[in-house]
Scaffold this active site. Structure first.
Site, short mmCIF file in Angstrom:
data_model
loop_
_atom_site.label_atom_id
_atom_site.label_comp_id
_atom_site.label_asym_id
_atom_site.label_seq_id
_atom_site.Cartn_x
_atom_site.Cartn_y
_atom_site.Cartn_z
N GLN A 69 0.00 -1.43 8.62
CA GLN A 69 -1.44 -1.53 8.87
C GLN A 69 -1.67 -2.69 9.57
OE1 GLN A 69 0.13 -1.95 5.66
NE2 GLN A 69 -0.92 -1.05 4.06
N LYS A 70 -2.80 -2.80 10.43
CA LYS A 70 -3.22 -3.56 11.46
C LYS A 70 -3.10 -4.96 10.91
CE LYS A 70 -6.10 -2.03 14.97
NZ LYS A 70 -7.04 -0.70 15.27
#
Length: 178
Positions: A69-70
């Site tokens: 995930q970012k």
């Protein structure tokens, strides 16, 4: 005795392999399938998963699956110490995010800790219709620009277990070459 210990430690080289890629590429499914040989339900990785993959009696790889995930990506650099190979997993059906994957991969490969470290790109989800070819993925990720690095692209299906063992045998060969 100290010399013997040193020789023994050299024999037991720990081969840390880092599994990275965008969220939903299939990294955790891939690791679970590699370690158990079974299809398993996985959920998004918060943090990391780790396991030891025995390729044969004398060869094992410690595989670190890091959340994609970012919000997790700034922490990736903390996993690069003692990394012997980077395995970058892409969803070969997700054409929309290929540019994002290319930018993320380029940024990771710029880290000084990865200088000279081999790269294996796994084109996951090859069992699904409309998956990209190896050549398309190689072009999309601009892999030819990494000519100072040993790299390879292989198709696989984490869900079905296709191509995984062969890919990690190749990773081991790349580690030995570098």
């Amino acid at each position: 005795p100290l010399l013997l210990l040193h020789a023994a430690l050299k024999e037991v080289k720990i081969n840390n392999v880092i599994l990275m890629g965008l969220d939903s590429a299939g990294k955790s499914t891939l690791l679970a399938r590699l370690l158990t040989g079974q299809e398993m339900e996985t959920s998004p990785t918060i943090g990391f998963n780790v396991g030891t993959l025995d390729l044969d009696k004398k060869t094992s790889l410690t595989v670190w699956d890091v959340g994609g995930q970012k919000s997790m990506r700034p922490n990736w650099r903390y996993f690069l110490d003692d990394c012997k190979a980077l395995v970058f997993v892409v969803d070969s059906t997700d054409r929309v995010r290929m540019h994002e994957a290319q930018k993320v991969l380029k940024k990771v490969l710029c880290d000084e800790k990865l200088r000279g470290i081999p790269l294996m790109v796994l084109a996951n989800k090859k069992d699904l219709p409309d998956s990209m070819t190896i050549r398309e993925i190689s072009n999309q990720l601009d892999l030819d620009s990494h000519n100072e690095r040993l790299w390879e692209v292989q198709a696989c299906s984490a869900l079905k277990g296709l191509g995984l063992q062969q890919a990690f045998i190749s990773v081991h060969k790349m580690i030995k070459k570098s």
